[in-house]
Design a protein around this motif. Structure first.
Motif, PDB file in Angstrom:
ATOM      1  N   GLY A  12       0.679  -1.205   0.109  1.00  0.00           N
ATOM      2  CA  GLY A  12       0.030  -0.161  -0.075  1.00  0.00           C
ATOM      3  C   GLY A  12       0.952   1.419   0.071  1.00  0.00           C
ATOM      4  N   LYS A  13       2.226   0.999  -0.246  1.00  0.00           N
ATOM      5  CA  LYS A  13       2.908   2.488  -0.217  1.00  0.00           C
ATOM      6  C   LYS A  13       2.657   3.356  -1.340  1.00  0.00           C
ATOM      7  CE  LYS A  13       6.740  -0.266  -1.824  1.00  0.00           C
ATOM      8  NZ  LYS A  13       6.483  -0.103  -3.527  1.00  0.00           N
ATOM      9  N   GLY A  14       2.336   2.716  -2.605  1.00  0.00           N
ATOM     10  CA  GLY A  14       1.790   3.506  -3.807  1.00  0.00           C
ATOM     11  C   GLY A  14       0.398   4.271  -3.364  1.00  0.00           C
ATOM     12  N   ILE A  30       8.280   8.156  -7.911  1.00  0.00           N
ATOM     13  CA  ILE A  30       7.862   6.767  -8.012  1.00  0.00           C
ATOM     14  C   ILE A  30       8.878   6.090  -8.844  1.00  0.00           C
ATOM     15  CG2 ILE A  30       6.038   5.225  -8.121  1.00  0.00           C
ATOM     16  CD1 ILE A  30       4.314   7.911  -7.753  1.00  0.00           C
ATOM     17  N   THR A  31       9.789   5.281  -8.492  1.00  0.00           N
ATOM     18  CA  THR A  31      10.814   4.678  -9.102  1.00  0.00           C
ATOM     19  C   THR A  31       9.874   3.541 -10.310  1.00  0.00           C
ATOM     20  OG1 THR A  31      11.525   3.169  -7.376  1.00  0.00           O
ATOM     21  CG2 THR A  31      12.945   5.109  -8.191  1.00  0.00           C
ATOM     22  N   GLY A  32       9.095   2.712  -9.473  1.00  0.00           N
ATOM     23  CA  GLY A  32       8.379   1.697 -10.452  1.00  0.00           C
ATOM     24  C   GLY A  32       7.505   2.245 -11.580  1.00  0.00           C
ATOM     25  N   ILE A  34       8.476   5.247 -13.193  1.00  0.00           N
ATOM     26  CA  ILE A  34       9.373   5.767 -14.054  1.00  0.00           C
ATOM     27  C   ILE A  34      10.055   4.898 -14.975  1.00  0.00           C
ATOM     28  CG2 ILE A  34      11.769   6.982 -14.142  1.00  0.00           C
ATOM     29  CD1 ILE A  34      11.285   8.415 -11.378  1.00  0.00           C
ATOM     30  N   LEU A  35      10.230   3.465 -14.326  1.00  0.00           N
ATOM     31  CA  LEU A  35      10.774   2.415 -14.911  1.00  0.00           C
ATOM     32  C   LEU A  35       9.810   1.740 -16.174  1.00  0.00           C
ATOM     33  CD1 LEU A  35      12.832   0.763 -12.131  1.00  0.00           C
ATOM     34  CD2 LEU A  35      13.571   1.738 -14.232  1.00  0.00           C
ATOM     35  N   ARG A  36       8.615   1.719 -15.449  1.00  0.00           N
ATOM     36  CA  ARG A  36       7.396   1.116 -16.610  1.00  0.00           C
ATOM     37  C   ARG A  36       7.380   2.154 -17.543  1.00  0.00           C
ATOM     38  NH1 ARG A  36       5.381  -0.661 -11.676  1.00  0.00           N
ATOM     39  NH2 ARG A  36       4.397   1.346 -11.169  1.00  0.00           N
ATOM     40  N   GLY A  56      10.483  -9.877 -12.366  1.00  0.00           N
ATOM     41  CA  GLY A  56      10.479  -9.816 -10.739  1.00  0.00           C
ATOM     42  C   GLY A  56      11.684  -9.324 -10.212  1.00  0.00           C
ATOM     43  N   ASN A  57      12.691  -9.125 -10.799  1.00  0.00           N
ATOM     44  CA  ASN A  57      14.206  -8.782 -10.144  1.00  0.00           C
ATOM     45  C   ASN A  57      14.199  -7.354 -10.283  1.00  0.00           C
ATOM     46  OD1 ASN A  57      15.057 -11.234  -9.847  1.00  0.00           O
ATOM     47  ND2 ASN A  57      15.328 -11.428 -12.001  1.00  0.00           N
ATOM     48  N   LEU A  58      15.196  -6.838  -9.487  1.00  0.00           N
ATOM     49  CA  LEU A  58      15.500  -5.344  -9.407  1.00  0.00           C
ATOM     50  C   LEU A  58      16.368  -4.871 -10.540  1.00  0.00           C
ATOM     51  CD1 LEU A  58      16.261  -4.745  -5.445  1.00  0.00           C
ATOM     52  CD2 LEU A  58      14.011  -4.711  -6.828  1.00  0.00           C
ATOM     53  N   MET A  63      21.930   1.871 -12.413  1.00  0.00           N
ATOM     54  CA  MET A  63      21.011   2.468 -13.248  1.00  0.00           C
ATOM     55  C   MET A  63      20.043   3.251 -12.568  1.00  0.00           C
ATOM     56  SD  MET A  63      18.542  -0.076 -15.897  1.00  0.00           S
ATOM     57  CE  MET A  63      19.702  -0.788 -16.820  1.00  0.00           C
ATOM     58  N   ILE A  64      19.468   2.749 -11.481  1.00  0.00           N
ATOM     59  CA  ILE A  64      18.546   3.303 -10.728  1.00  0.00           C
ATOM     60  C   ILE A  64      18.782   4.600 -10.143  1.00  0.00           C
ATOM     61  CG2 ILE A  64      18.369   2.126  -8.551  1.00  0.00           C
ATOM     62  CD1 ILE A  64      15.098   3.070 -10.391  1.00  0.00           C
ATOM     63  N   ASN A  65      20.104   4.410  -9.682  1.00  0.00           N
ATOM     64  CA  ASN A  65      20.796   5.820  -9.197  1.00  0.00           C
ATOM     65  C   ASN A  65      21.026   6.704 -10.082  1.00  0.00           C
ATOM     66  OD1 ASN A  65      21.057   4.325  -6.606  1.00  0.00           O
ATOM     67  ND2 ASN A  65      23.267   3.847  -6.782  1.00  0.00           N
ATOM     68  N   GLY A 129      -3.182  -4.701 -15.124  1.00  0.00           N
ATOM     69  CA  GLY A 129      -2.390  -4.889 -16.461  1.00  0.00           C
ATOM     70  C   GLY A 129      -0.721  -5.094 -16.267  1.00  0.00           C
ATOM     71  N   ARG A 130      -0.268  -5.110 -15.076  1.00  0.00           N
ATOM     72  CA  ARG A 130       1.089  -5.149 -14.861  1.00  0.00           C
ATOM     73  C   ARG A 130       1.399  -6.739 -14.997  1.00  0.00           C
ATOM     74  NH1 ARG A 130       3.115  -1.989  -9.651  1.00  0.00           N
ATOM     75  NH2 ARG A 130       4.937  -3.587  -9.895  1.00  0.00           N
ATOM     76  N   ALA A 131       2.351  -7.036 -15.630  1.00  0.00           N
ATOM     77  CA  ALA A 131       2.481  -8.528 -15.925  1.00  0.00           C
ATOM     78  C   ALA A 131       3.139  -9.190 -14.681  1.00  0.00           C
ATOM     79  CB  ALA A 131       3.593  -8.698 -17.046  1.00  0.00           C
ATOM     80  N   ASP A 132       3.866  -8.368 -14.014  1.00  0.00           N
ATOM     81  CA  ASP A 132       4.627  -9.006 -12.656  1.00  0.00           C
ATOM     82  C   ASP A 132       3.534  -8.917 -11.684  1.00  0.00           C
ATOM     83  OD1 ASP A 132       4.134  -6.025 -12.519  1.00  0.00           O
ATOM     84  OD2 ASP A 132       6.216  -5.975 -11.546  1.00  0.00           O
ATOM     85  N   ASP A 133       2.276  -8.654 -11.800  1.00  0.00           N
ATOM     86  CA  ASP A 133       1.121  -8.693 -10.875  1.00  0.00           C
ATOM     87  C   ASP A 133       0.477  -9.894 -10.910  1.00  0.00           C
ATOM     88  OD1 ASP A 133       1.930  -6.515  -9.407  1.00  0.00           O
ATOM     89  OD2 ASP A 133       0.414  -5.141 -10.100  1.00  0.00           O
ATOM     90  N   VAL A 141       9.088 -14.258  -6.645  1.00  0.00           N
ATOM     91  CA  VAL A 141      10.535 -13.882  -6.720  1.00  0.00           C
ATOM     92  C   VAL A 141      10.535 -12.359  -6.380  1.00  0.00           C
ATOM     93  CG1 VAL A 141      12.081 -13.086  -8.759  1.00  0.00           C
ATOM     94  CG2 VAL A 141      10.941 -15.131  -8.688  1.00  0.00           C
ATOM     95  N   ARG A 142       9.667 -11.519  -6.359  1.00  0.00           N
ATOM     96  CA  ARG A 142       9.554 -10.130  -5.874  1.00  0.00           C
ATOM     97  C   ARG A 142       9.688 -10.155  -4.503  1.00  0.00           C
ATOM     98  NH1 ARG A 142       4.601  -7.955  -8.738  1.00  0.00           N
ATOM     99  NH2 ARG A 142       5.096  -5.795  -7.570  1.00  0.00           N
ATOM    100  N   LEU A 143       8.911 -10.987  -3.707  1.00  0.00           N
ATOM    101  CA  LEU A 143       9.074 -11.007  -2.260  1.00  0.00           C
ATOM    102  C   LEU A 143      10.262 -11.658  -1.817  1.00  0.00           C
ATOM    103  CD1 LEU A 143       5.530 -12.508  -1.320  1.00  0.00           C
ATOM    104  CD2 LEU A 143       6.678 -10.495  -0.416  1.00  0.00           C
TER     105      LEU A 143
HETATM  106  P1  AMP Z   1       6.839  -1.163  -7.862  1.00  0.00           P
HETATM  107  O1  AMP Z   1       5.892  -0.468  -8.798  1.00  0.00           O
HETATM  108  O2  AMP Z   1       7.708  -0.207  -7.063  1.00  0.00           O
HETATM  109  O3  AMP Z   1       6.659  -2.473  -7.273  1.00  0.00           O
HETATM  110  O4  AMP Z   1       8.190  -1.540  -9.026  1.00  0.00           O
HETATM  111  C1  AMP Z   1       8.077  -2.432  -9.859  1.00  0.00           C
HETATM  112  C2  AMP Z   1       9.486  -2.843 -10.424  1.00  0.00           C
HETATM  113  O5  AMP Z   1      10.301  -1.815 -10.917  1.00  0.00           O
HETATM  114  C3  AMP Z   1      10.391  -3.667  -9.395  1.00  0.00           C
HETATM  115  O6  AMP Z   1       9.754  -5.058  -9.237  1.00  0.00           O
HETATM  116  C4  AMP Z   1      11.665  -3.556 -10.017  1.00  0.00           C
HETATM  117  O7  AMP Z   1      11.707  -4.546 -10.993  1.00  0.00           O
HETATM  118  C5  AMP Z   1      11.601  -2.244 -10.543  1.00  0.00           C
HETATM  119  N1  AMP Z   1      11.958  -1.160  -9.457  1.00  0.00           N
HETATM  120  C6  AMP Z   1      11.457  -0.212  -8.895  1.00  0.00           C
HETATM  121  N2  AMP Z   1      12.166   0.647  -7.908  1.00  0.00           N
HETATM  122  C7  AMP Z   1      13.444  -0.257  -7.915  1.00  0.00           C
HETATM  123  C8  AMP Z   1      14.669   0.123  -7.215  1.00  0.00           C
HETATM  124  N3  AMP Z   1      14.666   1.326  -6.401  1.00  0.00           N
HETATM  125  N4  AMP Z   1      15.526  -0.567  -7.521  1.00  0.00           N
HETATM  126  C9  AMP Z   1      15.424  -1.579  -8.513  1.00  0.00           C
HETATM  127  N5  AMP Z   1      14.484  -1.832  -9.338  1.00  0.00           N
HETATM  128  C10 AMP Z   1      13.394  -1.199  -8.852  1.00  0.00           C
END
Ligand code: AMP
Length: 185
Positions: A12-14, A30-32, A34-36, A56-58, A63-65, A129-133, A141-143
């Motif tokens: 629930g952080k989102g 919100i890095t997730g 930005i990455l999406r 489901g990996n980081l 890259m994220i920094n 619509g998120r494949a990782d959900d 793997v995410r957990l």
């Molecule tokens: P979230 O929406 O926060 O669950 O992020 C979705 C996905 O984005 C994560 O499962 C990671 O693959 C990637 N991600 C988001 N934030 C980070 C982070 N700070 N470091 C590495 N990967 C990230």
């Protein structure tokens, strides 16, 4: 004031980040998200990210920094506004890096049982619509990555005296009020 929301997927952080940024003087990074966005752009970087996120990996720390640094540089925050980091830092290395580029005041660490996390993400997968959900093995793997890489971030901020624990099983309003009172303290 700069704050961080961190917790397992589905905690629930989102939702809280959205509420806080909407009703208070915070700009959310919100890095997730930005990455999406990058992933869907079809860029070379996006394609690289896609494989990592969908599995489901980081994404790698460097890259994220770099992405976060760029976002911070581009921010032109009005007086009195703070930054709310959602989903970053997710490793101790990221936390250490963040300390070199900005000052963090409070870190809200969401705690939730695995079963509840899985239940919530699966439900979200039915409409997000998120494949990782959608795929239970990816959720697991995410957990696992969360426990291995992100849980150590708890001690990092505890040692700095910035940690506030959040019982993420509580009601949205209750959690929001707890965070608000900490922010306004
Ligand atoms: P979230 O929406 O926060 O669950 O992020 C979705 C996905 O984005 C994560 O499962 C990671 O693959 C990637 N991600 C988001 N934030 C980070 C982070 N700070 N470091 C590495 N990967 C990230």
């Amino acid at each position: 004031m700069n704050i961080i929301l961190v917790g397992p997927p589905g905690s629930g952080k989102g939702t809280q980040g959205e509420l806080i940024a909407k009703n208070n003087q915070f700009n959310a990074i919100i890095t997730g998200e930005i990455l999406r966005k990058e992933r869907n752009s079809g860029s070379e970087l996006g394609n690289k990210i896609k494989e990592i996120i969908d599995a489901g990996n980081l994404v790698p720390d460097e890259m994220i920094n770099e992405i976060v640094t760029k976002h911070l540089q581009d921010l032109n925050l009005p007086e009195g506004f703070g930054i709310l980091f959602d989903g970053y830092p997710r490793t101790v290395e990221q936390a250490e890096y963040l300390d070199t580029i900005t000052t963090i005041d409070k870190v809200f660490f969401f705690q939730l049982k695995d079963e509840e996390s899985i239940r919530r993400i699966k439900y979200r997968g039915s409409y997000s619509g998120r494949a990782d959900d959608k795929d239970e093995s990816v959720i697991k793997v995410r957990l696992e990555n969360y426990k291995k890489d992100t849980e150590p971030v708890f001690e990092y901020y505890k040692n700095q005296g910035k940690l506030i624990e959040i019982d993420a099983s509580k009601k949205i309003k209750e959690i929001y009020n707890q965070i608000l009172s900490e922010i306004n303290e």
